[in-house]
Write an enzyme that holds these catalytic residues in place. Sequence first.
Site, PDB file in Angstrom:
ATOM      1  N   ASP A  65       0.279  -6.491   7.786  1.00  0.00           N
ATOM      2  CA  ASP A  65      -0.587  -5.758   7.202  1.00  0.00           C
ATOM      3  C   ASP A  65      -0.591  -5.849   5.868  1.00  0.00           C
ATOM      4  O   ASP A  65       0.301  -4.954   4.992  1.00  0.00           O
ATOM      5  CB  ASP A  65      -0.334  -4.374   7.624  1.00  0.00           C
ATOM      6  CG  ASP A  65      -1.552  -3.207   7.347  1.00  0.00           C
ATOM      7  OD1 ASP A  65      -2.463  -3.811   6.882  1.00  0.00           O
ATOM      8  OD2 ASP A  65      -1.238  -2.093   7.430  1.00  0.00           O
TER       9      ASP A  65
ATOM     10  N   CYS B  37      -2.461  31.570 -14.252  1.00  0.00           N
ATOM     11  CA  CYS B  37      -1.832  30.879 -13.052  1.00  0.00           C
ATOM     12  C   CYS B  37      -0.735  29.731 -13.462  1.00  0.00           C
ATOM     13  O   CYS B  37      -1.568  28.546 -13.797  1.00  0.00           O
ATOM     14  CB  CYS B  37      -2.592  30.631 -11.870  1.00  0.00           C
ATOM     15  SG  CYS B  37      -1.774  29.970 -10.433  1.00  0.00           S
TER      16      CYS B  37
ATOM     17  N   CYS C 206      -7.552  29.956  -6.267  1.00  0.00           N
ATOM     18  CA  CYS C 206      -6.849  30.875  -6.886  1.00  0.00           C
ATOM     19  C   CYS C 206      -7.748  31.021  -8.238  1.00  0.00           C
ATOM     20  O   CYS C 206      -7.657  30.030  -9.167  1.00  0.00           O
ATOM     21  CB  CYS C 206      -5.384  30.897  -7.433  1.00  0.00           C
ATOM     22  SG  CYS C 206      -4.764  31.873  -8.894  1.00  0.00           S
TER      23      CYS C 206
ATOM     24  N   CYS D 234      -2.385  34.332  -4.127  1.00  0.00           N
ATOM     25  CA  CYS D 234      -1.922  33.059  -4.761  1.00  0.00           C
ATOM     26  C   CYS D 234      -0.453  33.132  -4.625  1.00  0.00           C
ATOM     27  O   CYS D 234       0.217  34.230  -5.318  1.00  0.00           O
ATOM     28  CB  CYS D 234      -2.628  32.910  -6.267  1.00  0.00           C
ATOM     29  SG  CYS D 234      -1.628  31.606  -7.149  1.00  0.00           S
TER      30      CYS D 234
ATOM     31  N   CYS E 299       0.965  33.447  -8.779  1.00  0.00           N
ATOM     32  CA  CYS E 299       0.419  34.543  -9.635  1.00  0.00           C
ATOM     33  C   CYS E 299      -0.014  35.908  -8.912  1.00  0.00           C
ATOM     34  O   CYS E 299      -0.322  36.797  -9.455  1.00  0.00           O
ATOM     35  CB  CYS E 299      -0.775  33.850 -10.750  1.00  0.00           C
ATOM     36  SG  CYS E 299      -2.236  33.873  -9.845  1.00  0.00           S
TER      37      CYS E 299
ATOM     38  N   LYS F 163       0.638  -9.055  13.568  1.00  0.00           N
ATOM     39  CA  LYS F 163      -0.568  -8.752  12.514  1.00  0.00           C
ATOM     40  C   LYS F 163      -0.001  -8.099  11.353  1.00  0.00           C
ATOM     41  O   LYS F 163       0.349  -7.113  11.336  1.00  0.00           O
ATOM     42  CB  LYS F 163      -1.813  -8.024  13.243  1.00  0.00           C
ATOM     43  CG  LYS F 163      -2.917  -7.973  12.015  1.00  0.00           C
ATOM     44  CD  LYS F 163      -4.252  -7.571  12.856  1.00  0.00           C
ATOM     45  CE  LYS F 163      -5.422  -7.560  12.247  1.00  0.00           C
ATOM     46  NZ  LYS F 163      -5.458  -7.233  10.770  1.00  0.00           N
TER      47      LYS F 163
ATOM     48  N   GLU G  56       1.136 -13.575  17.749  1.00  0.00           N
ATOM     49  CA  GLU G  56       1.921 -13.236  16.572  1.00  0.00           C
ATOM     50  C   GLU G  56       1.664 -11.806  16.244  1.00  0.00           C
ATOM     51  O   GLU G  56       0.727 -11.017  16.449  1.00  0.00           O
ATOM     52  CB  GLU G  56       1.209 -14.119  15.291  1.00  0.00           C
ATOM     53  CG  GLU G  56       1.269 -15.591  15.715  1.00  0.00           C
ATOM     54  CD  GLU G  56       0.348 -16.413  14.837  1.00  0.00           C
ATOM     55  OE1 GLU G  56      -0.046 -15.822  13.735  1.00  0.00           O
ATOM     56  OE2 GLU G  56       0.129 -17.591  15.046  1.00  0.00           O
TER      57      GLU G  56
ATOM     58  N   LYS H  78      -4.976  -4.200  17.873  1.00  0.00           N
ATOM     59  CA  LYS H  78      -4.320  -3.250  16.736  1.00  0.00           C
ATOM     60  C   LYS H  78      -3.779  -1.633  17.523  1.00  0.00           C
ATOM     61  O   LYS H  78      -3.976  -1.377  18.404  1.00  0.00           O
ATOM     62  CB  LYS H  78      -5.556  -2.637  16.033  1.00  0.00           C
ATOM     63  CG  LYS H  78      -6.560  -3.736  15.268  1.00  0.00           C
ATOM     64  CD  LYS H  78      -6.347  -3.650  13.875  1.00  0.00           C
ATOM     65  CE  LYS H  78      -7.199  -2.716  13.197  1.00  0.00           C
ATOM     66  NZ  LYS H  78      -7.239  -2.786  11.632  1.00  0.00           N
TER      67      LYS H  78
ATOM     68  N   TYR I 179       0.432 -18.183   8.415  1.00  0.00           N
ATOM     69  CA  TYR I 179       0.288 -18.182   9.721  1.00  0.00           C
ATOM     70  C   TYR I 179      -0.966 -19.024  10.428  1.00  0.00           C
ATOM     71  O   TYR I 179      -1.289 -19.073  11.530  1.00  0.00           O
ATOM     72  CB  TYR I 179      -0.086 -16.728  10.351  1.00  0.00           C
ATOM     73  CG  TYR I 179      -1.099 -15.847   9.541  1.00  0.00           C
ATOM     74  CD1 TYR I 179      -2.332 -16.062   9.309  1.00  0.00           C
ATOM     75  CD2 TYR I 179      -0.506 -14.774   8.993  1.00  0.00           C
ATOM     76  CE1 TYR I 179      -3.261 -15.376   8.721  1.00  0.00           C
ATOM     77  CE2 TYR I 179      -1.450 -14.029   8.305  1.00  0.00           C
ATOM     78  CZ  TYR I 179      -2.757 -14.415   8.104  1.00  0.00           C
ATOM     79  OH  TYR I 179      -3.480 -13.523   7.314  1.00  0.00           O
TER      80      TYR I 179
HETATM   81  S1  IVH Z   1      -5.301 -15.491  11.714  1.00  0.00           S
HETATM   82  C1  IVH Z   1      -9.408 -17.401  11.589  1.00  0.00           C
HETATM   83  N1  IVH Z   1      -2.938 -14.443  12.058  1.00  0.00           N
HETATM   84  O1  IVH Z   1      -5.853 -10.138   9.934  1.00  0.00           O
HETATM   85  C2  IVH Z   1      -8.251 -16.386  12.139  1.00  0.00           C
HETATM   86  N2  IVH Z   1      -4.565 -13.197  11.002  1.00  0.00           N
HETATM   87  O2  IVH Z   1      -8.226  -8.888  10.896  1.00  0.00           O
HETATM   88  C3  IVH Z   1      -7.775 -16.237  10.419  1.00  0.00           C
HETATM   89  N3  IVH Z   1      -3.785 -11.271   9.709  1.00  0.00           N
HETATM   90  O3  IVH Z   1      -8.032 -11.672   7.548  1.00  0.00           O
HETATM   91  C4  IVH Z   1      -6.690 -15.089  10.752  1.00  0.00           C
HETATM   92  N4  IVH Z   1      -1.836 -11.140  10.493  1.00  0.00           N
HETATM   93  O4  IVH Z   1      -5.645 -11.228   6.969  1.00  0.00           O
HETATM   94  C5  IVH Z   1      -4.178 -14.158  11.580  1.00  0.00           C
HETATM   95  N5  IVH Z   1      -0.919 -13.426  12.312  1.00  0.00           N
HETATM   96  C6  IVH Z   1      -2.126 -13.683  11.801  1.00  0.00           C
HETATM   97  C7  IVH Z   1      -2.390 -12.004  10.986  1.00  0.00           C
HETATM   98  C8  IVH Z   1      -3.822 -12.453  10.416  1.00  0.00           C
HETATM   99  C9  IVH Z   1      -2.580 -10.644   9.727  1.00  0.00           C
HETATM  100  C10 IVH Z   1      -4.965 -10.702   8.839  1.00  0.00           C
HETATM  101  C11 IVH Z   1      -5.605 -11.533   8.114  1.00  0.00           C
HETATM  102  C12 IVH Z   1      -7.254 -11.390   8.688  1.00  0.00           C
HETATM  103  C13 IVH Z   1      -7.074 -10.301   9.108  1.00  0.00           C
HETATM  104  C14 IVH Z   1      -8.286 -10.190  10.269  1.00  0.00           C
END
Ligand code: IVH
Length: 675
Positions: A112, A425, A419, A401, A404, A110, A108, A307, A220
């Site tokens: 942010d 200034c 400055c 600067c 000035c 991740k 999946e 990441k 998720y």
């Molecule tokens: S699963 C026990 N799935 O990443 C597992 N987390 O670094 C629970 N996050 O605290 C998390 N996308 O806030 C999961 N597709 C995804 C995610 C995800 C973002 C975040 C989540 C978690 C953090 C961990």
Amino acid sequence: MVRERIEELRRQLEYHNHKYYVENDPSISDFEFDALMRELQQLEEAHPEFADPDSPTMRVGSDISSEFVTVRHRYPMLSLGNTYSLDELHEFLERIEREAGPTEYVCELKFDGTAISLTYENGRLLRAVTRGDGVEGDDVTANIRTIRSVPLRLRGDGWPAYFEIRGEVLMPYASFDKINAEREAAGESLFANPRNAAAGTLKQQQSAVVARRGLDCTLYQLSGDDLPFSTHWESLLKAREWGFKVSEHGRVCRTVAEVDAFIARWDEARRDLPFPTDGVVIKVNDFAERRRIGFTAKAPRWAVAYKFKAEQALTRLVSVDFQVGRTGAVTPVANLEPVRLAGTTVRRATLHNAEQMALLDIRPDDMVYVEKSGEIIPKITGVELSQRPADSRPFVYATVCPECGTPLVRYEGEAKHYCPNQSGCRPQIIGRIIHFIRRKAMDIDGLGEETVELLYENGLLHDISDLYDLKAEQLAPLPRLGEKSADNIVRSIAASREVPFHRVLFGLGIRFVGETTAKYLADHFRSLNAVMHATREELVEADEVGGKIADAIVDYFADPENLRIIGRLRDAGLRFESEERTLASESLAGRSFVISGKFATHSRDELKELIEMHGGRNLAAVSANVDFIVAGENMGPAKLKKAEKLGVKIISEEEFVAMIGGEEPSQAATQGTLF
Ligand code: IVH
């Protein structure tokens, strides 16, 4: 009849909410949607007996300020192990396959944002709680209810009577840009990135504000005692049927090569997503296999986050400006050929200081790498030497600067040039005035950056003390102002005379004296006179004030120009003293205390507050002047020894509470009215 119509409208509106916010596939126009919404609002107003908290009309939130209650998670919210290295990821997958044989994964994105846990009971949203420390979080249900893609009631059937679903509250780039533009126009501080904006918004106390911020929520992960599925994938499909927004980008991967391909694809494709992502989460699909693999103390061993490296873009450096801030600090800022980066267009990037520029050996016309690393302003992280023009020469750093013409100076231990022409200034003068009128300082409305510049250009404003001499007749004839704004400004300036002392102190703009430090100083010294005449040694006695801050304060008050301005502000009637505390009693009058250690029922600040409210005095260190030490857990042995030697009496938290009558003032007051 009316009741049926109300229910029909609610059904239709939630259906269209889902089409629009979850499926991204609206089937009616905004106009038609608004008409249905208005009809429902009118019917609900006329028939309060049919009110329902889950009605789509309630998604606009309310202005009532809600305190967040701390709630314990039924299923702790664990974090994930993470890695930036594909090799480490492969080791992780190999370990799983060694233990469990060939394995199916779900990959999946991740997301942010900020994590959230939603609890549903009998198909209705019961509670929404932030991650907090993973064990306990804040109940932010009122805010989550305003996010249109979060179902208040589930669709279909087959959902467990009680379950939790986790996900991420996200701020799409479009909402983020809009909010920051509004905040900039209002002179408010900007959110550094969409993640901070999402987390900050979720902690808003007025849900009506949250409703306007354009948050989204993607889910998720399900938790429950008897979930009716055997795989994660199946649970996601079901969650989608029940009305949750579940990303359509997740995939089942059966081999390490498929996992790699998923990562490679999204490391590129994420640039086209309308919301921020920072990696890929790889989870074992089969629940029975998950149970066998188990958990470490903090995270599941059946999932890991890979990441992405911060996004970079390559573009041409056009020129470098030297910007002068309110304190006189000079920052080199690169002007770039516009380039798309992490969802926005970048035109400028910071180069920090002369050293950083030399380190990068950055030259005019270079192709440079820009990166966003959580800060608002992107930075330049490198130069593509292979594309450097053959005849290029190093940059010459500014020596005077740019505003000035005063020769720049460099103070010991500081990377930046300054400055030193504080009172002559332009950006420094204007910057100080803008800082002074900020909401968190004097909160003078109607005077934005442009108006301050206008008044400065017209010779009406040279420093902050001139504000209090401004007359509406002087302002009204200026371009863009007029009588009404002129009156507003003058009224708002007059009202700022009531702003409490700690904010005045913050507004003065003494270097390193931020909002919190100003509060500590005001609490400790209680008047500007006392701060002004304090020595360096006395200044560091105040909480959170170290040598660097103390030096800056001493320097500030040594400058005759600053003293002249302060004299005029005093004449203008600003508050230069902290409010007198209304004493709860005199029971501690004439006694001095030192607080040491940790306490069971009060924080250290609460104890200090109680001491002052009962007429006592707080001292920072044990000396012969101290009458009592209130000792909590783990008071330092050195302090104990010193106290014993000086014969200072040591008392416990309970003994202290008994000294002030055994009651805290608020409780005493309530009881007083009751009996
Ligand atoms: S699963 C026990 N799935 O990443 C597992 N987390 O670094 C629970 N996050 O605290 C998390 N996308 O806030 C999961 N597709 C995804 C995610 C995800 C973002 C975040 C989540 C978690 C953090 C961990």
